[in-house]
Design an enzyme around this catalytic site. Structure first.
Site, PDB file in Angstrom:
ATOM      1  N   HIS A  66       0.826  -1.221   0.000  1.00 32.57           N
ATOM      2  CA  HIS A  66       0.000   0.000   0.000  1.00 32.57           C
ATOM      3  C   HIS A  66       0.858   1.268   0.000  1.00 32.57           C
ATOM      4  CE1 HIS A  66      -2.984   3.003   0.991  1.00 32.57           C
ATOM      5  NE2 HIS A  66      -2.439   3.198   2.185  1.00 32.57           N
ATOM      6  N   HIS A  90       3.954   6.696   5.651  1.00 33.56           N
ATOM      7  CA  HIS A  90       2.800   7.440   6.175  1.00 33.56           C
ATOM      8  C   HIS A  90       1.993   6.699   7.233  1.00 33.56           C
ATOM      9  CE1 HIS A  90       0.475   5.223   3.030  1.00 33.56           C
ATOM     10  NE2 HIS A  90      -0.540   5.406   3.845  1.00 33.56           N
ATOM     11  N   GLU A  94       1.147   5.412  13.040  1.00 37.90           N
ATOM     12  CA  GLU A  94      -0.176   4.966  13.472  1.00 37.90           C
ATOM     13  C   GLU A  94      -0.218   3.464  13.745  1.00 37.90           C
ATOM     14  OE1 GLU A  94      -4.634   4.414  11.606  1.00 37.90           O
ATOM     15  OE2 GLU A  94      -3.061   5.379  10.438  1.00 37.90           O
ATOM     16  N   ASP A  95       0.405   2.695  12.846  1.00 37.95           N
ATOM     17  CA  ASP A  95       0.231   1.241  12.891  1.00 37.95           C
ATOM     18  C   ASP A  95       1.340   0.492  13.624  1.00 37.95           C
ATOM     19  OD1 ASP A  95      -2.043   1.609  11.453  1.00 37.95           O
ATOM     20  OD2 ASP A  95      -1.217   0.998   9.525  1.00 37.95           O
TER      21      ASP A  95
END
Length: 726
Positions: A66, A90, A94-95
C-alpha cells in the site's frame, strides 16, 4: 539504483513481488530525481517494510504494497523525494508505534512533519462519530495549511484505498465511499487535481450505488459503439478546420465519467438516452492568442449554443484552472463540448497544485496556482481560529468545497471568486475580516443596495464601513462563505460572553447580599473548592452561566457561602424556590411530565439548562440511576393570575356525527382553551367503532383541569378520558 535481497539484509524475508514493485518505483522516480535523492527513498522503503512486516491488508497482500502504491501515484505527479519518503512511511506512526522523534533522527524534520500530519488522530473520546470525523478532517487541513504536500499524499492514500475497496465489508465500503465523496473528492477538485477528482467520484458512485453504476456502465459501453462513427466524423472535421486555419493543435476526444453523467441525469431529470453530450473534445494549442483563434475557427464550423461559452483564461477558477469552454451544435444536432487550452494550462488542469510541487530546482518560483492554493489554505487557518469546535469548522469549510463560483470585481478592478449565492457581506469578509466586521452598506454597480443582496458574476462591489460598526447576528441568516460565518459567530460569542460575565457577577453579588444582609467578599479558597466541584470550569464560565440563565444565583451563592464557612450545611440547603411558570431560561418546565400549578413538584439542576421543574413522580428523574441529592431542590408553586399552562388529554369517544363539536363545547364551557387537536379511528371487535381524540388544552392549574375533565365525563359519547404526560 536497484534493490536486491543479497545487497539489503532487511529484504531477506521480503516477497519477491514486493521487491519488484519497489524497484519499479525507483526506476520511475530516477527519471526526474537527482541520484543523491534516491538513498532517502531506499532507506524509507527498508524502514517501512521492516516496520510493517507481518501485517496483511484485507486483500491478502503484504501491507507494504500500500505505501509503495501511494508513492507510485505521487511519482506520476513528479513530487519531490521528501514527499515520496513520507508516502512510504505514512502509516508507521499509526500502525507500528514509531515515534516522531525517531523519524526525525532517521529522515529529517520535514519528512517527520509530513508523516505526523498524515497520521490519524490518537484514540480520543469524542461525543459522537461525527465529531471524531470532523476533528480528523480539521487536523488534516491544518497540517495541509502548513505544507500542501500533506494533502497530496493524503489524496494518493485515499485513491489507492478506493481502488482496493472491494476487499472491505459492504458497510465499510459505503462509509468510506461516502466520506470520500463528501470530503476528499471536493478537496481534489478545489486544488485542481481534476483527474483524481473524477476517479474518486466514480469509485464512490460505484460503491454507494452499485446497481446504478453497473447499469450506467453497460449503457455507456453500448453507446460508445453506436456513436463511434459520429465521434470520428466530428474529430476529423475539427482537425481539418483548424489545419485550414493554420493552427497547430493536438485534439483528443474524451468521455464524461459515470458520476458526472449520473449527476446530470438527476439534476435535469433525464434518461441516459437523453444525455447526448457524453463525449467532449479537448483542443491543445501553442499559446493564449491561438486559443482565441481556434475558438473563432470552430465557431465558424459549427454553430455555438447560446449561453454555453465560458472564458476561464481571462478569469481562472480559484484552483488555477484555465481553458475556453464552448458548446457547439454538431452534425445531426448532437451537442459537442469543447475545451481549448495551452500545453501549460493542460498540465495544470491535470495535476493542479501538484504541477507546482513537481521536482524543481530550489530557485524556481511558483505560479498563480500555488499562490491561490496558499491563500485558500491560509484562510483555513483563519476560519479554524474563529470556529468553536471541529463540527462547526467542517460546516464552514464544506461551503468552500462546493462553491459553484461567482466572479465579482472590487472598485480597483481586482477579481474575487465567491461561492454561488454569496452576498455583499460575504464579499466584505473576502476582502478583509476588518472590512466585514465594520461594513454598514454596499454599492453594487454604483447603486446603494442592501447588504443581503445576492451577487452575480460581473458585479462591481464597493463596501461602505463605519469605525464603530459591529457584525449583526442577523447576517448569519444569509451569508454563505465559511470565512464570513466563522467571523460573525466568533464576534457574537465573544461579545455575549463578556456581557454575560458582567451580568452574572452583578446577579451573584445581589444573591450574596440577600442571603447575608450585608455586602461580602468571598475568599479565594471558597471559589477554588467550588470550581473543583464543577470541573472543568473557570470563575468567568460560572458567572457567564449565571448571566445567561443557565445557573440560579441563589443556589451558587448558598454553596459558595457554605464552602467559605459562612453558612452551615443545613442553612446552605435552599428553602423552597417559588415557581411562577413565567421565568426565563434559568427555570424550565419539563416536557417529559408537563407540570402545572397544583401538581407536587421538585426541581432538578441540569448543566446547561438551569433549574428544570418535574412532577414528583416523573420517571425521567430516576431514569439514569439515583439522582444527586445536591442537584434536587425543593420547589413550590406560586402561579400568577391569568397564566395558562398546556396539558395533553386523551379521550376515547364513540364514533358518531358531531362528537368533536360536543367535546369542544364542553371544554370551552369549562373555561379552557383548545390549543391543538388530533383524531384517530380505532376498531374494537367487529361492530363497535371508537375515535381516539388527543387535545392540548390550556388551563390555569390542576383544579381547573379537574373541572374540565369532570364536564367531559358527563358526556354520554365519552368512554374514557385521562391526562397525558410527555
Amino acid at each position: 539504483m536497484v534493490l536486491a535481497a543479497a545487497d539489503v539484509p532487511v529484504l531477506a524475508e521480503t516477497a519477491p513481488h514486493v521487491v519488484e514493485q519497489a524497484n519499479a518505483l525507483l526506476e520511475k522516480v530516477a527519471v526526474y530525481l537527482k541520484p543523491e535523492d534516491l538513498p532517502l527513498l531506499v532507506a524509507a522503503f527498508k524502514f517501512s517494510e521492516l516496520s510493517h512486516r507481518g501485517q496483511i491488508r484485507k486483500s491478502g497482500e503484504p501491507y507494504i504494497t500500500h505505501p509503495i502504491s501511494v508513492a507510485d501515484i505521487l511519482a506520476d505527479w513528479h513530487l519531490d523525494a521528501q514527499a515520496l519518503a513520507a508516502a512510504l512511511l505514512h502509516d508507521v506512526m499509526e500502525d507500528t508505534g514509531v515515534s516522531k522523534h525517531e523519524l526525525t533522527e532517521r529522515f529529517g524534520r520535514t519528512v517527520a512533519d509530513l508523516v505526523d500530519g498524515l497520521s490519524k488522530l490518537e484514540r480520543l473520546e469524542f461525543q459522537s462519530k461525527e465529531e471524531a470525523q470532523a476533528e480528523n478532517f480539521r487536523k488534516m487541513l491544518m497540517a495541509m495549511a502548513r505544507d500542501v504536500r500533506v494533502i497530496l499524499v493524503k489524496l494518493a492514500d485515499r485513491l489507492h484505498n478506493m481502488r482496493t475497496l472491494e476487499a472491505m465489508r459492504e458497510d465499510k465500503q459505503k462509509r468510506i465511499a461516502s466520506e470520500t465523496l463528501e470530503i476528499y473528492a471536493p478537496i481534489a477538485n478545489r486544488i485542481g487535481l481534476h483527474s483524481i477528482y473524477q476517479e474518486l467520484e466514480d469509485l464512490s458512485f460505484k460503491y454507494l450505488h452499485p446497481l446504478r453504476h453497473e447499469v450506467l456502465a453497460k449503457a455507456l459501453k453500448a453507446a460508445r459503439g453506436n456513436r463511434r462513427e459520429v465521434v470520428g466524423k466530428i474529430l476529423d472535421a475539427l482537425k481539418q478546420k483548424l489545419s485550414d486555419a493554420g493552427i497547430e493543435t493536438v485534439i483528443s476526444g474524451r468521455e464524461k465519467h459515470l458520476a458526472s453523467i449520473y449527476r446530470k441525469m438527476q439534476e435535469k431529470h433525464l434518461s441516459f438516452s437523453q444525455v447526448l453530450d457524453i463525449y467532449g473534445f479537448r483542443v491543445i494549442v501553442r499559446d493564449v492568442p491561438t486559443c482565441y483563434l481556434a475558438l473563432g475557427a470552430l465557431h465558424g464550423l459549427y454553430k455555438p449554443l447560446p449561453g454555453n461559452f465560458k472564458d476561464y483564461i481571462a478569469i481562472p477558477k480559484p484552483n488555477g484552472y484555465q481553458s475556453l469552454h464552448t458548446a457547439l451544435s454538431g452534425p445531426y444536432g448532437t451537442p459537442i463540448e469543447i475545451q481549448i487550452r495551452t500545453h501549460d494550462m493542460h498540465k495544470v488542469a491535470e495535476s493542479g497544485v501538484a504541477s507546482h510541487w513537481m521536482y524543481k530546482s530550489g530557485d524556481e518560483s511558483f505560479g498563480d496556482v500555488q499562490q491561490k492554493t496558499h491563500q485558500w489554505l491560509q484562510s483555513l487557518l483563519e476560519i479554524q481560529s474563529m470556529s468553536g469546535d471541529s463540527i462547526e469548522f467542517l460546516e464552514h469549510i464544506k461551503v468552500d468545497l462546493f462553491p459553484g463560483e461567482v466572479y465579482v470585481f472590487t472598485p480597483k478592478g481586482k477579481i474575487l471568486t465567491l461561492p454561488q449565492g454569496s452576498t455583499a457581506v460575504d464579499f466584505a469578509y473576502a476582502v478583509h475580516s476588518d472590512i466585514g466586521n465594520r461594513c454598514i452598506a454596499a454599492k453594487i454597480n454604483y447603486d446603494l443596495m442592501p447588504l443581503r443582496t445576492v451577487l452575480k458574476t460581473g458585479d462591481r462591489v464597493e463596501i461602505i464601513t463605519a469605525a464603530l460598526a459591529k457584525p449583526n447576528p442577523n447576517w448569519l441568516n444569509f451569508v454563505v462563505t465559511g470565512k464570513a460565518r466563522s467571523h460573525i459567530r466568533h464576534f457574537i460569542k465573544t461579545m455575549r460572553y463578556e456581557e454575560s460575565v458582567q451580568i452574572g457577577d452583578r446577579m451573584l453579588k445581589q444573591a450574596l447580599t440577600a442571603l447575608t444582609a450585608t455586602k461580602i467578599e468571598l475568599p479565594d479558597d471558597a471559589w477554588e473548592r467550588y470550581l473543583r466541584e464543577n470541573a472543568p470550569s473557570r470563575r468567568e464560565e460560572i458567572l457567564s452561566d449565571l448571566g445567561l440563565g443557565k445557573r440560579l444565583p441563589v443556589v451558587v451563592a448558598q454553596r459558595l457561602l457554605a464552602l467559605a464557612g459562612l453558612l452551615t450545611e443545613s442553612e446552605a440547603k435552599p428553602g423552597p424556590v417559588l415557581i411562577h411558570g413565567t421565568e426565563g431560561v434559568a427555570v424550565q418546565l419539563a416536557r417529559c411530565c408537563n407540570p402545572i400549578p397544583g401538581d407536587p413538584i421538585l426541581g432538578q439542576i441540569k448543566q446547561g439548562q438551569g433549574l428544570v421543574i418535574h412532577t414528583h413522580d416523573c420517571p425521567q428523574i430516576g431514569r439514569y440511576g439515583r439522582p444527586d441529592p445536591d442537584k434536587l431542590l425543593e420547589v413550590q408553586w406560586d402561579a400568577p393570575q391569568g397564566k395558562l399552562f398546556d396539558v395533553a388529554i386523551k379521550i376515547l369517544a364513540m364514533h358518531e356525527r358531531g362528537v368533536l363539536a360536543q367535546i369542544a363545547a364542553a371544554i370551552s364551557e369549562a373555561g379552557a382553551n383548545i390549543e391543538n387537536v388530533r383524531m384517530e379511528e380505532e376498531e374494537f371487535g367487529e361492530d363497535d367503532r371508537y375515535t381516539e381524540i388527543r387535545f392540548t388544552v390550556q388551563v390555569e392549574n390542576r383544579n381547573h383541569l379537574a373541572r374540565v375533565m369532570q364536564s367531559l365525563r358527563q358526556l354520554e359519547t365519552v368512554v374514557r378520558i385521562h391526562r397525558l404526560k410527555g
